[in-house]
Write a protein that holds these residues in place. Sequence first.
Motif, PDB file in Angstrom:
ATOM      1  N   GLY A 109       0.818  -1.206   0.000  1.00  0.00           N
ATOM      2  CA  GLY A 109       0.000   0.000   0.000  1.00  0.00           C
ATOM      3  C   GLY A 109       0.852   1.256   0.000  1.00  0.00           C
ATOM      4  N   GLU A 110       0.448   2.225   0.840  1.00  0.00           N
ATOM      5  CA  GLU A 110       1.173   3.493   0.905  1.00  0.00           C
ATOM      6  C   GLU A 110       2.535   3.382   1.571  1.00  0.00           C
ATOM      7  OE1 GLU A 110      -2.056   3.216   1.287  1.00  0.00           O
ATOM      8  OE2 GLU A 110      -3.113   4.907   0.401  1.00  0.00           O
ATOM      9  N   ASP A 111       2.855   2.204   2.134  1.00  0.00           N
ATOM     10  CA  ASP A 111       4.201   1.996   2.683  1.00  0.00           C
ATOM     11  C   ASP A 111       5.280   2.353   1.664  1.00  0.00           C
ATOM     12  OD1 ASP A 111       3.023   0.959   4.929  1.00  0.00           O
ATOM     13  OD2 ASP A 111       3.628  -1.112   4.581  1.00  0.00           O
ATOM     14  N   VAL A 112       4.983   2.103   0.391  1.00  0.00           N
ATOM     15  CA  VAL A 112       6.017   2.255  -0.627  1.00  0.00           C
ATOM     16  C   VAL A 112       6.531   3.681  -0.721  1.00  0.00           C
ATOM     17  CG1 VAL A 112       5.113   0.302  -1.939  1.00  0.00           C
ATOM     18  CG2 VAL A 112       4.369   2.614  -2.517  1.00  0.00           C
ATOM     19  N   THR A 113       5.732   4.660  -0.291  1.00  0.00           N
ATOM     20  CA  THR A 113       6.184   6.053  -0.351  1.00  0.00           C
ATOM     21  C   THR A 113       7.182   6.369   0.755  1.00  0.00           C
ATOM     22  OG1 THR A 113       4.345   6.866   1.020  1.00  0.00           O
ATOM     23  CG2 THR A 113       3.992   6.768  -1.358  1.00  0.00           C
ATOM     24  N   TYR A 114       7.187   5.582   1.829  1.00  0.00           N
ATOM     25  CA  TYR A 114       8.138   5.773   2.926  1.00  0.00           C
ATOM     26  C   TYR A 114       9.357   4.859   2.797  1.00  0.00           C
ATOM     27  CZ  TYR A 114       3.983   7.763   5.252  1.00  0.00           C
ATOM     28  OH  TYR A 114       2.871   8.496   5.568  1.00  0.00           O
ATOM     29  N   SER A 115       9.207   3.787   2.086  1.00  0.00           N
ATOM     30  CA  SER A 115      10.164   2.683   2.115  1.00  0.00           C
ATOM     31  C   SER A 115      11.514   3.005   1.494  1.00  0.00           C
ATOM     32  CB  SER A 115       9.560   1.479   1.383  1.00  0.00           C
ATOM     33  OG  SER A 115      10.525   0.481   1.163  1.00  0.00           O
ATOM     34  N   GLY A 116      12.579   2.767   2.258  1.00  0.00           N
ATOM     35  CA  GLY A 116      13.922   2.871   1.709  1.00  0.00           C
ATOM     36  C   GLY A 116      14.231   1.713   0.780  1.00  0.00           C
ATOM     37  N   THR A 117      13.613   0.560   1.028  1.00  0.00           N
ATOM     38  CA  THR A 117      13.797  -0.605   0.162  1.00  0.00           C
ATOM     39  C   THR A 117      13.286  -0.311  -1.240  1.00  0.00           C
ATOM     40  OG1 THR A 117      13.505  -2.064   2.073  1.00  0.00           O
ATOM     41  CG2 THR A 117      13.258  -3.059  -0.112  1.00  0.00           C
ATOM     42  N   VAL A 118      12.083   0.217  -1.314  1.00  0.00           N
ATOM     43  CA  VAL A 118      11.508   0.581  -2.613  1.00  0.00           C
ATOM     44  C   VAL A 118      12.295   1.738  -3.237  1.00  0.00           C
ATOM     45  CG1 VAL A 118       9.446   1.498  -3.763  1.00  0.00           C
ATOM     46  CG2 VAL A 118       9.227  -0.278  -2.017  1.00  0.00           C
ATOM     47  N   ALA A 119      12.764   2.664  -2.394  1.00  0.00           N
ATOM     48  CA  ALA A 119      13.521   3.815  -2.901  1.00  0.00           C
ATOM     49  C   ALA A 119      14.821   3.388  -3.579  1.00  0.00           C
ATOM     50  CB  ALA A 119      13.822   4.781  -1.768  1.00  0.00           C
ATOM     51  N   ALA A 120      15.482   2.371  -3.038  1.00  0.00           N
ATOM     52  CA  ALA A 120      16.710   1.876  -3.670  1.00  0.00           C
ATOM     53  C   ALA A 120      16.406   1.363  -5.078  1.00  0.00           C
ATOM     54  CB  ALA A 120      17.332   0.774  -2.816  1.00  0.00           C
ATOM     55  N   ALA A 121      15.303   0.625  -5.214  1.00  0.00           N
ATOM     56  CA  ALA A 121      14.892   0.142  -6.533  1.00  0.00           C
ATOM     57  C   ALA A 121      14.470   1.304  -7.430  1.00  0.00           C
ATOM     58  CB  ALA A 121      13.754  -0.866  -6.384  1.00  0.00           C
ATOM     59  N   MET A 122      13.832   2.306  -6.834  1.00  0.00           N
ATOM     60  CA  MET A 122      13.414   3.472  -7.600  1.00  0.00           C
ATOM     61  C   MET A 122      14.621   4.235  -8.147  1.00  0.00           C
ATOM     62  SD  MET A 122      11.062   6.700  -6.374  1.00  0.00           S
ATOM     63  CE  MET A 122       9.667   5.622  -6.042  1.00  0.00           C
ATOM     64  N   GLU A 123      15.646   4.397  -7.325  1.00  0.00           N
ATOM     65  CA  GLU A 123      16.845   5.109  -7.770  1.00  0.00           C
ATOM     66  C   GLU A 123      17.495   4.379  -8.943  1.00  0.00           C
ATOM     67  OE1 GLU A 123      19.717   8.160  -7.873  1.00  0.00           O
ATOM     68  OE2 GLU A 123      17.700   8.012  -7.005  1.00  0.00           O
TER      69      GLU A 123
END
Length: 260
Positions: A109-123
Motif C-alpha cells: 500500500g502506501e508503505d512504498v512512499t516511505y520505504s527505503g527498500t523501494v527507494a533503492a529500486a526506484m533510484e
Amino acid sequence: MFKPVEDLSTARILVSNDDGITAPGIKILERVARSISKDVWVVAPETEQSAVAHSLTIRRPLRIRRVSRRRYAVDGTPTDSVLLAINHLLKDKKPHLVLSGVNRGGNLGEDVTYSGTVAAAMEATLLGVPAIAFSQMLSPGQAVKWDTAEYFAADIIRRVTAVGWAKNVLINVNFPDLHHEQVTGIEVVRQGRRKLGDELMERQDPRGEPYVWIGAQRAEDRGQEGTDLEAVHRGAISVTPLCTDLTSRRTMQELEKVFP
C-alpha cells in the motif's frame, strides 16, 4: 522499455537495501543473487535506514567503506548507496539488474512512499537499470520466516527478468508471513491502501519533557481483491509494478479545462 535479461548467469547484479549492510535480509538476497550470477556486488547503507524514503544526502560528504570483495557500506541512505554504486563504484560496467532487500517487514500500500527498500529500486530505475524490491512480512514477537524469501526469490527474479517492462517502472515483491511450503501462490496485483501513523503515543521523557512517538498501528484495507494487501494476507506472494511517473492523467484532463 527495459529489455529482458537474456542470460542472468553473465549479468552484473547489484544488491542493496535499507536495513543496513549487516542485516539478515541482505545476506539472503546476496545468496540468492550468487545462485544466479557470479558477478554480484553489494552496496548498502552502513546502518539501518528504514522509512527514509527516497532521501538523498547533499549537505555532507559520503564515505564508502570496503567491507570485503565486492561488498561496500555507505554512510548514507539507500538512494545514496545505489547512486554511488552505479555512477561511481561500477561506472565502468554498470549493473544489468538491481535487487533491493530483503526488507524485514512488508512494503505494501502506501508503505512504498516511505520505504527505503523501494527507494533503492526506484533510484536504480531512474538511473536506467531495471530493479526489483523484496520485502518479508512478519508478526511482532515471532521469528521472521526468511525461508520463504530464500525459497522463492530466485524463481521470481528469473521469471520477471524474462520479460521487458517500461523504463519508469520497478517491481515490488512482498512475501507473506508464512513458511515457504504454506504459500498459496504468486499473484500480480495492484497497490492497496495502508497508512502508517494512525496511532500516536504521547509520553514524557525522564526529564518531564513531552514527546510523541509514531506507532506501528495502520489502517488497512485487506478486503479489496486484487491488491498487494489482500494477496499477502491470504498467503500469496504479491508482485506489483510501480511507476515512478506520479502524474494523474485524469486530473490533467480536468485542469486543462480550467487552464485552456
